[in-house]
Motif scaffolding. Sequence first.
Motif, PDB file in Angstrom:
ATOM      1  N   PHE A 151      36.629 -24.691  54.594  1.00 16.73           N
ATOM      2  CA  PHE A 151      36.324 -23.484  53.831  1.00 16.73           C
ATOM      3  C   PHE A 151      34.888 -23.013  54.001  1.00 16.73           C
ATOM      4  O   PHE A 151      34.572 -21.851  53.723  1.00 16.73           O
ATOM      5  N   ARG A 152      33.995 -23.867  54.457  1.00 14.76           N
ATOM      6  CA  ARG A 152      32.600 -23.471  54.674  1.00 14.76           C
ATOM      7  C   ARG A 152      32.387 -22.795  56.034  1.00 14.76           C
ATOM      8  O   ARG A 152      31.267 -22.374  56.333  1.00 14.76           O
ATOM      9  N   SER A 153      33.419 -22.712  56.844  1.00 16.25           N
ATOM     10  CA  SER A 153      33.273 -22.269  58.234  1.00 16.25           C
ATOM     11  C   SER A 153      33.198 -20.761  58.402  1.00 16.25           C
ATOM     12  O   SER A 153      32.832 -20.279  59.478  1.00 16.25           O
ATOM     13  N   GLY A 154      33.552 -19.992  57.375  1.00 10.24           N
ATOM     14  CA  GLY A 154      33.590 -18.546  57.515  1.00 10.24           C
ATOM     15  C   GLY A 154      34.867 -18.034  58.147  1.00 10.24           C
ATOM     16  O   GLY A 154      35.012 -16.826  58.378  1.00 10.24           O
ATOM     17  N   ARG A 155      35.828 -18.922  58.414  1.00  6.97           N
ATOM     18  CA  ARG A 155      37.089 -18.499  59.022  1.00  6.97           C
ATOM     19  C   ARG A 155      37.957 -17.759  58.021  1.00  6.97           C
ATOM     20  O   ARG A 155      37.946 -18.057  56.835  1.00  6.97           O
ATOM     21  N   GLY A 156      38.721 -16.796  58.541  1.00 10.40           N
ATOM     22  CA  GLY A 156      39.611 -16.014  57.699  1.00 10.40           C
ATOM     23  C   GLY A 156      41.032 -16.537  57.742  1.00 10.40           C
ATOM     24  O   GLY A 156      41.355 -17.501  58.456  1.00 10.40           O
ATOM     25  N   ILE A 157      41.918 -15.888  56.997  1.00  9.22           N
ATOM     26  CA  ILE A 157      43.295 -16.336  56.896  1.00  9.22           C
ATOM     27  C   ILE A 157      43.997 -16.287  58.254  1.00  9.22           C
ATOM     28  O   ILE A 157      44.841 -17.141  58.553  1.00  9.22           O
ATOM     29  N   ALA A 158      43.664 -15.342  59.087  1.00  8.72           N
ATOM     30  CA  ALA A 158      44.282 -15.270  60.411  1.00  8.72           C
ATOM     31  C   ALA A 158      44.006 -16.536  61.219  1.00  8.72           C
ATOM     32  O   ALA A 158      44.886 -17.021  61.943  1.00  8.72           O
ATOM     33  N   ASP A 159      42.805 -17.098  61.066  1.00  6.02           N
ATOM     34  CA  ASP A 159      42.460 -18.327  61.784  1.00  6.02           C
ATOM     35  C   ASP A 159      43.267 -19.511  61.258  1.00  6.02           C
ATOM     36  O   ASP A 159      43.769 -20.334  62.045  1.00  6.02           O
ATOM     37  N   TYR A 160      43.419 -19.591  59.935  1.00  4.73           N
ATOM     38  CA  TYR A 160      44.225 -20.673  59.363  1.00  4.73           C
ATOM     39  C   TYR A 160      45.682 -20.535  59.779  1.00  4.73           C
ATOM     40  O   TYR A 160      46.341 -21.530  60.125  1.00  4.73           O
ATOM     41  N   ALA A 161      46.200 -19.315  59.732  1.00  5.72           N
ATOM     42  CA  ALA A 161      47.594 -19.099  60.101  1.00  5.72           C
ATOM     43  C   ALA A 161      47.835 -19.478  61.561  1.00  5.72           C
ATOM     44  O   ALA A 161      48.854 -20.109  61.895  1.00  5.72           O
ATOM     45  N   GLU A 162      46.912 -19.120  62.427  1.00  3.36           N
ATOM     46  CA  GLU A 162      47.056 -19.478  63.846  1.00  3.36           C
ATOM     47  C   GLU A 162      47.068 -20.994  64.019  1.00  3.36           C
ATOM     48  O   GLU A 162      47.883 -21.531  64.784  1.00  3.36           O
ATOM     49  N   ALA A 163      46.192 -21.687  63.325  1.00  9.22           N
ATOM     50  CA  ALA A 163      46.143 -23.147  63.422  1.00  9.22           C
ATOM     51  C   ALA A 163      47.437 -23.783  62.891  1.00  9.22           C
ATOM     52  O   ALA A 163      47.861 -24.841  63.376  1.00  9.22           O
ATOM     53  N   LEU A 164      48.065 -23.139  61.906  1.00  9.38           N
ATOM     54  CA  LEU A 164      49.310 -23.647  61.334  1.00  9.38           C
ATOM     55  C   LEU A 164      50.545 -23.112  62.048  1.00  9.38           C
ATOM     56  O   LEU A 164      51.676 -23.414  61.656  1.00  9.38           O
ATOM     57  N   GLN A 165      50.314 -22.268  63.050  1.00  7.76           N
ATOM     58  CA  GLN A 165      51.387 -21.721  63.895  1.00  7.76           C
ATOM     59  C   GLN A 165      52.369 -20.862  63.108  1.00  7.76           C
ATOM     60  O   GLN A 165      53.589 -20.939  63.290  1.00  7.76           O
ATOM     61  N   HIS A 173      57.293 -25.513  50.286  1.00  5.84           N
ATOM     62  CA  HIS A 173      55.887 -25.497  49.895  1.00  5.84           C
ATOM     63  C   HIS A 173      55.020 -26.390  50.787  1.00  5.84           C
ATOM     64  O   HIS A 173      53.811 -26.463  50.578  1.00  5.84           O
ATOM     65  N   ARG A 174      55.626 -27.056  51.728  1.00  4.14           N
ATOM     66  CA  ARG A 174      54.869 -27.949  52.605  1.00  4.14           C
ATOM     67  C   ARG A 174      53.791 -27.176  53.366  1.00  4.14           C
ATOM     68  O   ARG A 174      52.685 -27.684  53.559  1.00  4.14           O
ATOM     69  N   LEU A 175      54.087 -25.961  53.775  1.00  5.03           N
ATOM     70  CA  LEU A 175      53.102 -25.148  54.489  1.00  5.03           C
ATOM     71  C   LEU A 175      51.892 -24.870  53.607  1.00  5.03           C
ATOM     72  O   LEU A 175      50.745 -24.938  54.062  1.00  5.03           O
ATOM     73  N   ALA A 176      52.128 -24.568  52.325  1.00  2.00           N
ATOM     74  CA  ALA A 176      51.014 -24.331  51.405  1.00  2.00           C
ATOM     75  C   ALA A 176      50.167 -25.582  51.254  1.00  2.00           C
ATOM     76  O   ALA A 176      48.933 -25.503  51.195  1.00  2.00           O
ATOM     77  N   GLU A 177      50.803 -26.752  51.192  1.00  4.58           N
ATOM     78  CA  GLU A 177      50.054 -28.004  51.087  1.00  4.58           C
ATOM     79  C   GLU A 177      49.198 -28.234  52.326  1.00  4.58           C
ATOM     80  O   GLU A 177      48.029 -28.633  52.218  1.00  4.58           O
ATOM     81  N   LEU A 178      49.758 -27.975  53.499  1.00  8.04           N
ATOM     82  CA  LEU A 178      48.990 -28.125  54.739  1.00  8.04           C
ATOM     83  C   LEU A 178      47.816 -27.156  54.766  1.00  8.04           C
ATOM     84  O   LEU A 178      46.718 -27.504  55.213  1.00  8.04           O
ATOM     85  N   PHE A 179      48.049 -25.948  54.299  1.00  7.36           N
ATOM     86  CA  PHE A 179      46.969 -24.963  54.207  1.00  7.36           C
ATOM     87  C   PHE A 179      45.867 -25.461  53.271  1.00  7.36           C
ATOM     88  O   PHE A 179      44.676 -25.361  53.582  1.00  7.36           O
ATOM     89  N   GLY A 180      46.261 -26.040  52.130  1.00  5.05           N
ATOM     90  CA  GLY A 180      45.274 -26.559  51.192  1.00  5.05           C
ATOM     91  C   GLY A 180      44.424 -27.666  51.791  1.00  5.05           C
ATOM     92  O   GLY A 180      43.201 -27.697  51.611  1.00  5.05           O
ATOM     93  N   VAL A 181      45.070 -28.575  52.510  1.00  2.61           N
ATOM     94  CA  VAL A 181      44.338 -29.672  53.153  1.00  2.61           C
ATOM     95  C   VAL A 181      43.380 -29.127  54.210  1.00  2.61           C
ATOM     96  O   VAL A 181      42.205 -29.522  54.290  1.00  2.61           O
ATOM     97  N   MET A 182      43.872 -28.195  55.021  1.00  7.05           N
ATOM     98  CA  MET A 182      43.036 -27.603  56.064  1.00  7.05           C
ATOM     99  C   MET A 182      41.894 -26.794  55.455  1.00  7.05           C
ATOM    100  O   MET A 182      40.744 -26.856  55.920  1.00  7.05           O
ATOM    101  N   MET A 183      42.200 -26.047  54.404  1.00  6.96           N
ATOM    102  CA  MET A 183      41.175 -25.236  53.754  1.00  6.96           C
ATOM    103  C   MET A 183      40.044 -26.095  53.218  1.00  6.96           C
ATOM    104  O   MET A 183      38.866 -25.745  53.346  1.00  6.96           O
TER     105      MET A 183
END
Length: 265
Positions: free
Chosen positions: A173-187, A159-169
């Motif tokens: 979250f105001r940036s208009g970025r989609g899930i593909a952008d978050y996934a790319e940043a999280l590799q 679940h560490r990846l989900a936690e990192l996603f939550g922190v990044m989100m």
Amino acid sequence: MSDSRPPYSVLSLGKMRMQEPWRLELLHGRPLHRLYWITRGQGRVTINCVTRGYGPNTAVFVPAGSQMALELPAQIQGLELRLPADVDLGLPADPFHLRITSIEAQASLTGHLERIERELGAQAPAMDRAITAYGLLVSAWMERELTRAEGAILREKTHRLAELFGVMMEARFRSGRGIADYAEALQVTPTHLSRICREAAGRPAHALLTERIMYEARRLLRDTDMPAREVAETLGFSSAAYFTRAFQQASGRTPSEFRAPKIRA
């Protein structure tokens, strides 16, 4: 209910339940540290996109700026303590979720919270110093219980990846970025990110992101006079029309219908 209250506050979970459900149950972040002391009942809490159950005698700490959502069923009893983020109390940097098995530790925390509540009610001279002292005692209590860790709700490594996603989100979250952008940043791939989020929180990444954005949309519509067009721009929507459609799909009402009549908790 907004965060305009004093930096320290103690509120019963019963009173918290009187506010609009979305203010608790949708993912959101706050500028204050929060400690939840649940003494009766059971429910679920989500912190940084990881959902866990809680029961009686559970302490849940949510640092300032961390995402959370909280279920408060009717039978729940307990207290919420809010502490300032701009005062060095030596509080933990990470969230925690502990079942407190020691009767002495249970009584100690309850006593600290009740004393803070009494100080806030009395408004006596030197109140700020007294409350800060009690805040330090709460911090010491946390450190001791984390050291004991007898009732720790362990964090799943997957679940560490989900936690990192939550922190990044929470930061973006105001940036208009989609899930593909978050996934790319999280590799990772968007599919992998969504699968981990579904395992950790019961819903995919895009649903969590939408929930966080729509909480903020509700907050801005209810607690400010910002026009819906500006709310849309603030939250990264390409147009006011797209925002209106997305908001209506999420809430069942248009932004104007949600705002009027204006209700302040």
